[in-house]
Write an enzyme that holds these catalytic residues in place. Structure first.
Site, PDB file in Angstrom:
ATOM      1  N   ARG A  15      12.868 -25.841  17.741  1.00  0.00           N
ATOM      2  CA  ARG A  15      12.688 -27.205  17.261  1.00  0.00           C
ATOM      3  C   ARG A  15      13.467 -28.231  16.968  1.00  0.00           C
ATOM      4  NH1 ARG A  15       8.803 -24.834  13.638  1.00  0.00           N
ATOM      5  NH2 ARG A  15      10.190 -23.472  12.906  1.00  0.00           N
ATOM      6  N   LYS A  75      13.900 -26.623  10.247  1.00  0.00           N
ATOM      7  CA  LYS A  75      14.270 -25.550   9.038  1.00  0.00           C
ATOM      8  C   LYS A  75      14.884 -24.813   7.776  1.00  0.00           C
ATOM      9  CE  LYS A  75      12.375 -21.864   9.114  1.00  0.00           C
ATOM     10  NZ  LYS A  75      11.188 -21.526   8.952  1.00  0.00           N
ATOM     11  N   TYR A  94      12.268 -28.918   6.294  1.00  0.00           N
ATOM     12  CA  TYR A  94      11.562 -27.169   5.747  1.00  0.00           C
ATOM     13  C   TYR A  94      11.969 -26.677   4.594  1.00  0.00           C
ATOM     14  CZ  TYR A  94       7.181 -27.909   7.952  1.00  0.00           C
ATOM     15  OH  TYR A  94       5.454 -28.375   8.697  1.00  0.00           O
ATOM     16  N   HIS A  96      11.430 -23.360   1.721  1.00  0.00           N
ATOM     17  CA  HIS A  96      11.167 -22.020   1.385  1.00  0.00           C
ATOM     18  C   HIS A  96      11.811 -21.859   0.377  1.00  0.00           C
ATOM     19  CE1 HIS A  96       8.190 -22.858   4.735  1.00  0.00           C
ATOM     20  NE2 HIS A  96       9.307 -22.921   5.298  1.00  0.00           N
ATOM     21  N   GLU A 118       7.958 -28.171   3.262  1.00  0.00           N
ATOM     22  CA  GLU A 118       6.336 -27.556   2.240  1.00  0.00           C
ATOM     23  C   GLU A 118       5.539 -27.750   0.910  1.00  0.00           C
ATOM     24  OE1 GLU A 118      10.200 -25.289   1.423  1.00  0.00           O
ATOM     25  OE2 GLU A 118       9.550 -26.351   3.314  1.00  0.00           O
ATOM     26  N   ASP A 270       7.428 -16.578   5.514  1.00  0.00           N
ATOM     27  CA  ASP A 270       9.068 -17.700   4.908  1.00  0.00           C
ATOM     28  C   ASP A 270       8.885 -18.455   3.308  1.00  0.00           C
ATOM     29  OD1 ASP A 270      10.199 -19.341   6.822  1.00  0.00           O
ATOM     30  OD2 ASP A 270       7.921 -20.115   7.610  1.00  0.00           O
ATOM     31  N   ALA A 299      10.054 -15.378  11.003  1.00  0.00           N
ATOM     32  CA  ALA A 299      10.251 -16.233   9.628  1.00  0.00           C
ATOM     33  C   ALA A 299      10.144 -18.083  10.603  1.00  0.00           C
ATOM     34  CB  ALA A 299      11.973 -16.193   9.266  1.00  0.00           C
TER      35      ALA A 299
END
Length: 371
Positions: A15, A75, A94, A96, A118, A270, A299
């Site tokens: 991505r 990520k 993101y 996490h 998130e 995650d 993940a």
């Protein structure tokens, strides 16, 4: 503002933070966008397409990080990326963090302003930037589980939909949120026998109505979960506590009681995972076996359908990126929902769930922004 888009470096992560369509919108608004060479090449977003949208192509991630005021990623930054961040620089991706003590410390040490997709909320308390990836992961979870139930993949050799004269596979879904609802949609579509757990009776009513009575809905108690997973062919962990570590709903003892060759898919990995036996895996090596049960704990599941996932993610992140580009931390002052995404600010932990999960002092994000 000068905005940077580095190429993702996590295992099999294809991505990209901004696609050419989003870049064009930002450039048209007067911003400059630097994109690392080949950042989107794996999903057919060529450097030429980015240049046509107005981006400047750079030769390395180091150039992107050193020259830009805001970094847009997908990520959580890996170790080498964290070390390229600098004080006052905005990171929007993101994160996490509750599941990563090391990553959290590196981001604290960087002095950067770290906003997590998130934990951004909307006016109804939902998580709009997590939702599209939860939709993708929920749908993928059944695909992955069905594949790994095949005997050649280590599973017990069950077809989820069954065939005339042979009953369907039994799917248990833990959590009735966005992930759980999307997993249910695919599992029901395949013809599986589906049981879904949640702690909200109102949500269970909604799901029963949504699926027209084609699923079994159960209130999530330890005893009920233990009984259901012991008969399941596939168990999908779809639990989320925003910003915090996921509770371990399925214990090691419950795993021992499952049918050999059954499969668990931990979409919550995650945030630490909801199976006691879970540990993160990759698309390259997606599974491992504990007590005869196949564990799929990738993940970054949506990275497996990176083009679809990138488009879905950009649809929801672009308005927030535009607002941050216009006023940087001013947007955080003005918008409580965006401010809820602020996890780390200049060395301080500004999300309560992260602070409590990892033992850091919590600093109110509004107060942190005043400093």
């Amino acid at each position: 503002m000068r905005i940077g888009v580095p190429r993702e470096v996590k295992n099999h992560e294809y991505r990209v933070g901004l696609n050419p369509v989003s870049v064009r919108e930002l450039v048209s608004a007067g911003h400059q966008v630097l994109v690392e060479r080949d950042a989107g090449a794996a999903i057919d977003y060529t450097d030429q397409a980015y240049q046509a949208a107005g981006a400047v192509i750079t030769g390395s991630a180091a150039e992107v990080y050193s020259q830009c005021e805001m970094i847009i990623k997908v990520k959580e930054p890996q170790t080498e990326e964290c070390r390229m961040l600098r004080p006052g620089q905005v990171l929007f991706t993101y994160l996490h963090l509750a599941a990563s003590a090391e990553g959290t410390k590196l981001l604290i040490d960087s002095g950067a302003i770290c906003i997590a997709y998130e934990t951004v909320t909307d006016n109804r308390g939902r998580l709009p930037l997590l939702a599209p990836m939860s939709e993708v992961a929920g749908r993928m979870s059944v695909q992955a589980g069905a594949h790994h139930l095949e005997k050649a993949q280590g599973g017990r050799g069950v077809l989820l939909g069954g065939v005339p004269g042979v009953g369907p596979g039994r799917v248990v879904i833990l959590g009735g949120g966005v992930v759980g609802a999307n997993a249910t949609k695919v599992a029901v579509g395949l013809g599986a026998s589906v049981t879904i757990f949640d702690r909200s009776v109102d949500r269970l009513r909604e799901l029963e109505q949504q699926f027209d009575g084609c699923v079994t809905t159960l209130f999530a108690t330890t005893s009920a979960i233990e009984d259901a997973v012991s008969h399941a062919d596939l168990v999908i962990g779809a639990v989320l506590v925003p910003g915090a570590s996921t509770p371990k709903l399925v214990t090691r003892e419950m795993i021992r009681g499952m049918i050999p060759g059954s499969v668990v898919v931990d979409v919550a990995i995650d945030q630490g995972g909801c199976f006691e036996t879970s540990r993160p895996t990759t698309h390259q090596q997606p599974t491992f076996v504990v007590d005869g049960v196949v564990h799929y704990c990738v993940a970054n599941m949506p990275g497996g359908v990176a083009r679809t996932a990138t488009q879905a993610l950009n649809n929801v992140t672009l308005p927030y990126v535009m607002r941050l580009a216009e006023s940087s931390t001013g947007a955080l002052f003005q918008d409580e929902n965006l401010r809820n995404g602020l996890n780390i600010h200049s060395g301080q932990v500004t999300h309560r769930g992260v602070a409590e999960s990892l033992g850091y002092p919590y600093v109110d994000p509004f107060e942190a922004l005043k400093i």
